[in-house]
Scaffold this motif. Sequence first.
Motif, mmCIF file in Angstrom:
data_model
loop_
_atom_site.group_PDB
_atom_site.id
_atom_site.type_symbol
_atom_site.label_atom_id
_atom_site.label_comp_id
_atom_site.label_asym_id
_atom_site.label_seq_id
_atom_site.Cartn_x
_atom_site.Cartn_y
_atom_site.Cartn_z
ATOM 1 N N ASN A 128 0.842 -1.200 0.000
ATOM 2 C CA ASN A 128 0.000 0.000 0.000
ATOM 3 C C ASN A 128 0.874 1.246 0.000
ATOM 4 O O ASN A 128 0.781 2.095 0.885
ATOM 5 C CB ASN A 128 -0.947 -0.013 1.214
ATOM 6 N N ALA A 137 -9.757 -0.501 -2.233
ATOM 7 C CA ALA A 137 -10.701 0.217 -1.382
ATOM 8 C C ALA A 137 -11.743 -0.709 -0.773
ATOM 9 O O ALA A 137 -12.495 -0.290 0.114
ATOM 10 C CB ALA A 137 -11.402 1.314 -2.178
ATOM 11 N N ASP A 153 -11.258 -3.123 1.148
ATOM 12 C CA ASP A 153 -10.755 -3.665 2.412
ATOM 13 C C ASP A 153 -10.287 -5.116 2.277
ATOM 14 O O ASP A 153 -10.732 -5.998 3.014
ATOM 15 C CB ASP A 153 -11.844 -3.567 3.480
ATOM 16 N N ASP A 193 -5.920 -0.296 8.421
ATOM 17 C CA ASP A 193 -7.354 -0.127 8.253
ATOM 18 C C ASP A 193 -7.704 0.005 6.779
ATOM 19 O O ASP A 193 -6.836 -0.011 5.898
ATOM 20 C CB ASP A 193 -7.858 1.072 9.059
ATOM 21 N N GLN A 194 -9.012 0.103 6.494
ATOM 22 C CA GLN A 194 -9.488 0.108 5.123
ATOM 23 C C GLN A 194 -8.865 1.228 4.297
ATOM 24 O O GLN A 194 -8.492 1.026 3.139
ATOM 25 C CB GLN A 194 -11.013 0.251 5.113
ATOM 26 N N CYS A 195 -8.716 2.412 4.891
ATOM 27 C CA CYS A 195 -8.141 3.540 4.149
ATOM 28 C C CYS A 195 -6.663 3.322 3.852
ATOM 29 O O CYS A 195 -6.204 3.534 2.718
ATOM 30 C CB CYS A 195 -8.331 4.832 4.937
ATOM 31 N N HIS A 196 -5.899 2.881 4.853
ATOM 32 C CA HIS A 196 -4.469 2.679 4.640
ATOM 33 C C HIS A 196 -4.192 1.572 3.616
ATOM 34 O O HIS A 196 -3.189 1.625 2.898
ATOM 35 C CB HIS A 196 -3.781 2.353 5.967
ATOM 36 N N ASP A 240 -5.721 1.251 1.008
ATOM 37 C CA ASP A 240 -5.877 1.955 -0.258
ATOM 38 C C ASP A 240 -4.891 3.112 -0.380
ATOM 39 O O ASP A 240 -5.058 3.985 -1.239
ATOM 40 C CB ASP A 240 -7.315 2.471 -0.377
ATOM 41 N N VAL A 271 -4.401 5.605 1.605
ATOM 42 C CA VAL A 271 -5.011 6.869 1.993
ATOM 43 C C VAL A 271 -4.920 6.974 3.509
ATOM 44 O O VAL A 271 -5.154 5.992 4.219
ATOM 45 C CB VAL A 271 -6.490 6.944 1.545
ATOM 46 N N SER A 272 -4.581 8.154 4.006
ATOM 47 C CA SER A 272 -4.494 8.334 5.445
ATOM 48 C C SER A 272 -5.829 8.008 6.095
ATOM 49 O O SER A 272 -6.886 8.475 5.653
ATOM 50 C CB SER A 272 -4.092 9.772 5.776
ATOM 51 N N GLY A 273 -5.792 7.189 7.144
ATOM 52 C CA GLY A 273 -7.037 6.769 7.794
ATOM 53 C C GLY A 273 -6.897 6.707 9.291
ATOM 54 O O GLY A 273 -6.221 7.533 9.899
ATOM 55 N N GLU A 288 -13.467 -2.301 11.228
ATOM 56 C CA GLU A 288 -14.512 -1.300 11.042
ATOM 57 C C GLU A 288 -15.638 -1.529 12.042
ATOM 58 O O GLU A 288 -16.397 -0.625 12.370
ATOM 59 C CB GLU A 288 -15.041 -1.350 9.609
#
Length: 244
Positions: free
Chosen positions: A71, A130, A132, A174-177, A179, A181-183, A203
């Motif tokens: 990632n 994205a 997850d 987590d789901q954002c990381h 992808d 993306v900062s989460g 989640e």
Amino acid sequence: MIDRLGWVDRYVAGREDWVWHELRQLGSRVREPAFAPEAQAVCDEMARRARSNIETLVARLREQGYRFHRNDDNQTPTEPHTPPGPGAEEHLHWLEQRLGPVPMVLSSWIRIVGDVWLVGTHPQWPNSAAADPLVLELAGSRYPDSDIRGYFADEFEAWQEDQDTPFLLPVAPDQCHKDNVSGGGAYGVVLPDASADAHFVGEAGMPLVSYLNWAFRHGGFPAITGDEAQWQVIHQLNEDLHRL
């Protein structure tokens, strides 16, 4: 009333939900000599099924042209599944000595499954990261040149300074990381815990086995909300996977 007789036989016969219900009812009592051997045998069978599912998913995704990668900005290629190494038992012992009792399912996972990382990109599904994708890194087998125990120890020491909440052993971004993306904070499992099943916090919070079944029902992508073409990919992935 708990009837431990036949847990393994009933599990193999397809009564998985019933068996997990009884094991969870026992809580830490599952470690008592009357229950522990058969309970651990159920957890080991769960882990063998999970490993088979993971190997099947990896093979199917590769056939579909899926690129497994980290990632990061460069989408660095990586191996999606790394089986346990020769130090698995030692690693498990360290966790128990350093962090306290480890749920039986984690013991089985570390000894039988290893680490899984399904983050990547599908050619028919550019934003698949994205959704997850399943990641569970407990054994540190994906990192042969480093020791995941240092990371776990640092997280535990940081928690000891502020113990307002139970300690979560981080096992996945987590789901954002996933992808890139900062989460939020990492997904984790609550420790110490002497139960058979673990409490997974992602989640949402749920038993680890329930989370894994949810992930496998969705072909390893539990947060999919895509179009019909993406669901067709999922249906191809999850066909005939084992129920845990």
